[in-house]
Design a protein around this motif. Structure first.
Motif, PDB file in Angstrom:
ATOM      1  N   ASP D 268       0.895  -1.216   0.093  1.00 28.46           N
ATOM      2  CA  ASP D 268      -0.173   0.045   0.008  1.00 28.46           C
ATOM      3  C   ASP D 268       0.817   1.155   0.036  1.00 28.46           C
ATOM      4  O   ASP D 268       0.495   2.304  -0.817  1.00 28.46           O
ATOM      5  CB  ASP D 268      -0.843  -0.004   1.256  1.00 28.46           C
ATOM      6  N   GLU D 280      -7.867   1.263 -12.614  1.00 28.28           N
ATOM      7  CA  GLU D 280      -7.453   0.589 -11.407  1.00 28.28           C
ATOM      8  C   GLU D 280      -8.072   1.607 -10.117  1.00 28.28           C
ATOM      9  O   GLU D 280      -8.810   0.912  -9.184  1.00 28.28           O
ATOM     10  CB  GLU D 280      -5.920   1.173 -11.123  1.00 28.28           C
ATOM     11  N   ASP D 283     -11.882   0.672 -10.121  1.00 27.96           N
ATOM     12  CA  ASP D 283     -12.231  -0.405  -9.602  1.00 27.96           C
ATOM     13  C   ASP D 283     -12.090  -0.436  -8.057  1.00 27.96           C
ATOM     14  O   ASP D 283     -12.856  -0.739  -7.185  1.00 27.96           O
ATOM     15  CB  ASP D 283     -11.163  -1.387 -10.110  1.00 27.96           C
ATOM     16  N   ARG D 284     -10.902   0.268  -7.616  1.00 28.95           N
ATOM     17  CA  ARG D 284     -10.694   0.178  -6.112  1.00 28.95           C
ATOM     18  C   ARG D 284     -11.874   1.111  -5.487  1.00 28.95           C
ATOM     19  O   ARG D 284     -12.504   0.912  -4.535  1.00 28.95           O
ATOM     20  CB  ARG D 284      -9.427   0.625  -5.696  1.00 28.95           C
ATOM     21  N   ASP D 350      -7.050   4.509  -0.895  1.00 33.37           N
ATOM     22  CA  ASP D 350      -8.615   4.409  -0.895  1.00 33.37           C
ATOM     23  C   ASP D 350      -9.202   5.717  -1.031  1.00 33.37           C
ATOM     24  O   ASP D 350     -10.083   5.999  -1.898  1.00 33.37           O
ATOM     25  CB  ASP D 350      -9.075   3.838   0.551  1.00 33.37           C
ATOM     26  N   ALA D 353      -8.770   6.651  -4.488  1.00 39.29           N
ATOM     27  CA  ALA D 353      -9.485   5.796  -5.581  1.00 39.29           C
ATOM     28  C   ALA D 353     -11.053   6.489  -5.409  1.00 39.29           C
ATOM     29  O   ALA D 353     -11.873   6.658  -6.296  1.00 39.29           O
ATOM     30  CB  ALA D 353      -9.335   4.492  -5.288  1.00 39.29           C
TER      31      ALA D 353
END
Lengths: 555, 57, 187, 382
Positions: D268, D280, D283-284, D350, D353
């Motif tokens: 991470d 990416e 999606d996350r 996170d 995203a």
């Protein structure tokens, strides 16, 4: 505050002694120029009318709070978010609790006190009739405010009837200040009512009636009134601190400003536990009046009943933290509250034993009030026994905040206190209305209620033990069966209360068998000397009372 | 006074002998009983608290 | 109005005076409960709060016969873009010994803000034996945007600490300070 | 007034139903009628205390109700019973006061012993700080520099009834708490916001998590397995949706798991430095959004105005000018609303995203990417 007794008309002929079979003597009307219609009820200072108002208000609240309970039960009928959203569910559980506690059970007992205490002690009215009117009318105002919060932005209170901080303060909905206002009004109403009841009981008893000659209902209410005086200021204090925390930047309960959320719980339960007894002591008094009547035998252990009530009341101040076994009290405190809670079971047990000893070798018949009282004894004892289980602190870690607790306190309050109130209604309805309640409807009401209430609350013991937390709108699959049973029972119990309304309507419209003054064969007490229905003004001249003959503690 | 204390003690247990009960009935003022009751409650609290302290150690 | 009625009215007045007095006493008692609770907590360690003012070093010998593990836990709360870290997770001290632990505060936000660390000790029985001579938790702290500051905690474990307790956890929760409006914090 | 017969019969039926229910409850200890005996010595002690007090209560109920119903039956007025005239008996009263008192004292002794054991948190091998959040749990392995959130694992479609409910409906999480068997684990409890309560029936631990204060408890789990529980203190809207899953594993498995977690943390950290593609991030972001945001703002971004604003077509999320405010809102929350700060909750990846997702899902067309590196720069200390 100038105390004022109702005026005593001299030309009025007081009713004394038995007027068995006598119909209502019409003498209420000619007293004063009375306003009629709505205004009459708005301005009435008559203890019987105010008592009626209190009880009708309680019945209305019982149905409103009950409807909310049914919304809760409908959501819980099966798992999943099926019927309402969680925000609304939380508002329903909270409002259900608040309305039932402060709007239904307490006003119902105050209504019974208003109706019965003066006629049971031979007083012409309550000691403070105008204050009485005021304390009643505070309630509709209070509950209108409370209910209106449901329509405010952000909804009504959604933090449980115990409104723990900081969920109710920092995280409460904007309507919380209105909730606090409503609670203040209800609290003031209770305090004023309590002052009135104490003043009435201590000063207006008929000559020769000593404290130990009073009916137990009067005794339990005297003690309840003292409890109210003692703890209602604590409630007022707690909600005032909440108000300050929310609106004025103090931090009584906010750790960020050096406060302590646990302090809230200590204060709340210091009020809340005596409050629990406020909701059950008058029920003890009611059952202690009804059981001897239909067992045709004097109450066993009158004095020990009085003593037990008093010691329950005193002990209720030192057990509060048994509601807080999981907040992380030090071991010594945990042990103290466990021991004191276990000990409070002793005087409570004494009461149950006394009722059973009253039944033993009596001559028992099963009229409607008796049925409700017997059901009360059985069901209240079940609630008491689960209470003993909850008192054991290490085991309480498993029971705490589960449906086992929900089952416990509902057993004490619904098949307990509510059944006692229903018993009282069936017992004194002939005195209030002049006709006996309809037996067929009453029997149907009784049996459907017994089945419904046990079907609702008994399975909750199991869902709780199996691990279902309280106050959740959705649950894991293993709790599904019990919840379905509880929901079916809840609807059965709720709907069958409409039968009770039918019974009352019939009585109000005088449809039914006429009742004599002595409506029940074995009944004792001054109220049975009055004609049925009791006229508006009674005992303007204090009735004769000879302790050796009339006292429940005579030998 | 002793009589009042005895009565209140009996009251805590919910038991009172016939003779004493009669005597209690004679006194019209409840105040001695109420005050004694509150004091006895405090005593009760102290007793239970010290039992708890003893059990915890 | 006859004699009996007059007597009754006087009785009612007397009862009302007494119940009102009882009511006033109860209101006073309720208000007193808040400071009483603090006193009670300080005496019994009911809630794990430690004293919020600096204490002096307690005299007496250092009890070298036992060692206490003191563990530090730090948290920040929502609404304050700060970080609080302790230099070490645990230190071992003898009761009576004066010890020092360092904590680092960081403001990761874009503005100057103030915060206060609220301490709590577990087991709560240990709270009153945790004596702090110097602590950043006694007052609120201000940090400029991006500022980093190291602050010490000087403390001593009272030799009176009950025998059964051999580990104390001191948790600091960092709360935003400043005007509180409508129940939520401005930042 | 009316005959006893239907009354008696009903009561009898009722008693039989009660008795059989109670019986079943006592016998089928594993069938979900009763407390679980649990998997620790404390939980088993509590279980046997529970059963003892339960049977004592049953015995008291049988005696009390037995005498009561027998009296109701034997002294019916309809059978010509004549009332006796006694109304007190000091001997009997002393007995029925003393006997319950003795029973209670007998109960208090083992209860005290168990309670003392529960309070002995000394000499623990592992310390875990459990923090309650609205509405998820956060676990921190105090000595290991390892911490993570544990969210409800049940998909919303199951809650809404669009999909069949799984076996562990509402009792499953995304990241369970993993602990080794046979080790003394000391739990520390606190809360980020309101009071929650951490309850796992099989461990017989229920402790309130209180903001600003710390509580503790301990356990030694004997058997490997998965033990499930729930939040037990009303904590707001999603009180029902913050389950607990404790996985007790062997020491070796635990060590492997720790190693795995450390690697993931390292990945991470590395991830926050590199450039992420749109796919990416989206999606996350979708996963993060559904876990943390969808309960209020809804899976389709429509929100629940006025409390929870719509994100779909939200000016902040479709314009370049709104970008900073958008990031700020996610990082630090919105004062005066229930929007929490996520800077301490979510990793930088996170956060990046989910912001990217919110700006590009459901027809939002900001078209820009927010990179983890950008967020970590904003959060950096200097």
């Amino acid at each position: 505050m100038v105390p004022e007794l109702p005026p005593r008309p001299d030309k009025h002929q007081a009713i004394s002694d038995t007027a068995a079979g006598g119909s209502a003597v019409d003498q209420g009307g000619h007293h004063h120029e009375q306003p009629t219609g709505l205004l009459r009820w708005l301005l009435t200072t008559n203890h019987k009318e105010i008592g009626t108002l209190y009880m009708l208000f309680a019945l209305l609240m019982f149905f409103i709070g009950g409807t909310m309970a049914l919304i809760v039960r409908a959501e819980l009928f099966q798992p999943g978010m099926t019927f309402v959203v969680p925000e609304f569910f939380n508002q329903m559980t909270t409002m259900h609790g608040l309305i039932m506690v402060f709007g239904a059970i307490m006003p119902a007992f105050v209504g019974l006190a208003n109706w019965l205490i003066p006629v049971q002690i031979g007083a012409p009215d309550m000691a403070l009739p105008r204050l009485n009117n005021f304390s009643f009318w505070l309630l509709p105002v209070s509950f209108t405010i409370l209910l209106s919060t449901l329509f405010m932005e952000g909804g009504g209170p959604n933090f449980g009837w115990t409104f723990y901080a900081p969920l109710s303060t920092t995280y409460g909905p904007p309507s919380t200040s209105f909730f606090i206002l409503a609670m203040h009004l209800a609290g003031i109403s209770s305090i004023l009512g309590a002052i009135n009841i104490i003043a009435t009981i201590l000063n207006l008893r008929t000559p020769n009636m000593r404290l130990m000659d009073m009916p137990l209902f009067v005794w339990t209410w005297l003690i309840t009134a003292f409890l109210l005086i003692a703890v209602m200021p604590v409630l007022a204090g707690v909600i005032t601190m909440m108000l300050l925390d929310i609106n004025f930047g103090t931090s009584f309960f906010d750790a960020a400003g050096g406060g302590d959320p646990v302090l809230f719980q200590h204060l709340f339960w210091f009020f809340g536990h005596p409050e629990v007894y406020i909701m059950i002591l008058p029920a003890f008094g009611i059952v202690s009046a009804i059981v001897p009547t239909f067992a045709r035998k004097r109450l066993f252990g009158y004095a020990s009943m009085v003593y037990a009530t008093a010691s329950i009341a005193l002990l209720s101040f030192v057990v509060w933290a048994h509601h807080m076994f999981t907040v992380g009290l030090p071991l010594t405190a945990q042990l103290f509250f466990m021991y004191s809670t276990m000990l409070i079971a002793v005087p409570t047990g004494v009461k149950v034993f006394n009722w059973i000893a009253t039944l033993f070798r009596g001559s028992i018949s099963f009229e409607l009030p008796m049925l409700f009282s017997l059901a009360f004894i059985v069901q209240f004892t079940i609630g008491g026994l689960s209470g003993v289980m909850l008192a054991i602190a290490p085991v309480d870690f498993q029971y705490h905040d589960t449906y086992f607790v929900v089952a416990h306190f509902h057993y004490v309050l619904v098949p307990g206190a509510v059944f006692a109130i229903l018993a009282a209604a069936y017992y004194w309805l002939p005195k209030w209305s002049g006709v006996y309640p309809n037996v067929k409807l009453g029997l149907a009401h009784f049996w459907l209620s017994v089945i419904g209430v046990n079907l609702t609350f008994f399975p909750m013991h199991f869902s709780g033990l199996a691990g279902m937390p309280r106050r959740i709108p959705d649950y894991a699959l293993q709790f599904a069966d019990f919840n379905m049973l509880s929901s079916i029972g809840g609807f059965l119990f709720g709907i069958s209360q409409l039968l009770f309304v039918a019974v009352i309507v019939l009585c109000i419209r005088k449809k039914g068998e006429k009742a004599p003054a002595q409506a029940w064969e074995g009944a004792e007490g001054l109220e049975w000397q009055l004609p049925s229905p009791a006229p508006l003004h009674t005992f303007d001249t204090p009735p004769e009372f000879i302790p050796e003959r009339d006292s429940p503690s005579r030998h | 006074m002793l009589q009042v204390i005895k009565s209140v003690l009996a009251a805590f247990l919910g038991v009172q002998s016939e003779k004493n009960r009669q005597q209690d009935f004679q006194s019209r003022s409840p105040w001695p009983f109420i005050v004694t009751g509150v004091v006895m409650t405090l005593v009760f609290v102290l007793v239970v608290a010290s039992v708890a302290r003893w059990a915890a150690s | 109005m006859n004699a009996q009625q007059r007597e009754r009215q006087q009785g009612v007045a007397r009862t009302i005076r007494r119940t009102l007095l009882a009511l006033v006493l109860m209101v006073g008692f309720t208000i007193a409960l808040v400071p009483l609770y603090d006193v009670f907590c300080e005496v019994t360690g009911l809630n794990g709060k430690t004293s919020d003012t600096a204490q002096v070093v307690a005299g007496g010998d250092v009890d070298t016969s036992r060692k206490i593990e003191v563990q530090f836990v730090t948290r920040t709360s929502a609404g304050l873009p700060w970080r609080l870290a302790s230099e070490t997770h645990t230190i071992w001290v003898h009761p009576g010994e004066v010890a020092l632990a360092r904590f680092t505060f960081m403001n990761t936000g874009l503005e100057k803000t103030s915060g206060r660390a609220v301490p709590s000790v577990s087991p709560s029985e240990g709270a009153r034996h945790f004596r702090k001579m110097e602590c950043f938790c006694f007052q609120e702290q201000w940090l400029e945007a991006g500022e980093r500051m190291e602050m010490p905690l000087v403390f001593q474990i009272d030799p009176q600490l009950p025998q059964g307790v051999n580990k104390l956890t001191l948790a600091y929760t960092l709360y935003p300070q400043g005007p509180v409006l409508g129940g939520t914090y401005e930042h | 007034m009316h005959s006893l017969l239907p009354f008696g019969r009903w009561l009898l039926v009722l008693c039989v139903i009660f008795a059989s229910q109670v019986q079943a409850a006592a016998i089928n200890t594993s069938s979900g009628w009763n407390l679980p005996p649990g998997v620790t010595s404390i939980s088993q002690e509590i279980f046997s205390l529970h059963m003892i007090i339960f049977w004592i209560c049953v015995a008291i109920a049988v005696v009390v109700f037995g005498v009561m119903f027998w009296s109701l039956f034997a002294y019916r007025k309809s059978k010509g019973a004549k009332p006796a005239n006694f109304h007190e008996n000091t001997t009997v009263e002393v007995i029925w006061t003393a006997v319950p008192l003795l029973i209670l004292i007998a109960m208090a002794i083992p209860a005290t012993a168990t309670l003392k054991k529960i309070y002995d948190t000394s000499d623990a091998d592992i310390d875990i700080l459990v923090t309650g959040y609205q509405w998820r749990w956060h676990y921190q392995y105090v000595e290991e520099d390892l911490s993570f959130f544990s969210n409800l694992g049940t998909p919303r479609s199951q809650i809404l009834g669009e999909e069949d409910k799984g076996d562990f409906y509402l009792l499953e999480v995304d990241n369970p708490l993993v602990v080794p068997v046979g080790k003394k684990i000391r739990f520390l409890f606190t809360s980020n916001d309101v009071i929650h309560a951490w309850w796992v029936p099989d461990l017989a631990i229920k402790k309130d998590t209180i903001p600003g204060f710390i509580n503790e408890s301990w356990t030694i789990i004997d058997e490997p397995g998965t033990y499930r529980g729930q939040c037990a203190e009303l904590c707001g809207r999603d009180h029902a949706y913050m389950p607990i899953e404790v996985r007790a594993v062997s020491q070796e498995t635990y060590d492997e798991w720790l190693e795995e977690q450390r690697q993931m943390l390292a990945e991470d950290a590395a991830g926050s430095q590199r450039e992420w593609t749109m796919d990416e991030l989206m999606d996350r972001g979708k996963g993060v959004y559904n876990t943390y945001c969808a309960a209020c703002h809804q899976a389709d971004g429509s929100g629940m105005p006025p409390a929870f604003p719509a994100l779909k077509n939200n000016p902040m999320m479709i314009t370049e000018e709104g970008r900073d405010a958008h990031i700020d809102a996610v990082l630090y929350g919105r004062s005066g609303t229930s929007m929490p700060a996520y800077s301490g909750t979510l990793s930088v990846a996170d956060i990046a995203a989910v912001i990217t997702y919110e700006r590009n899902a459901w027809g939002n067309d900001a078209g820009d990417r927010v990179q983890p590196s950008e967020i970590s720069e904003m959060l950096s200390d200097d």
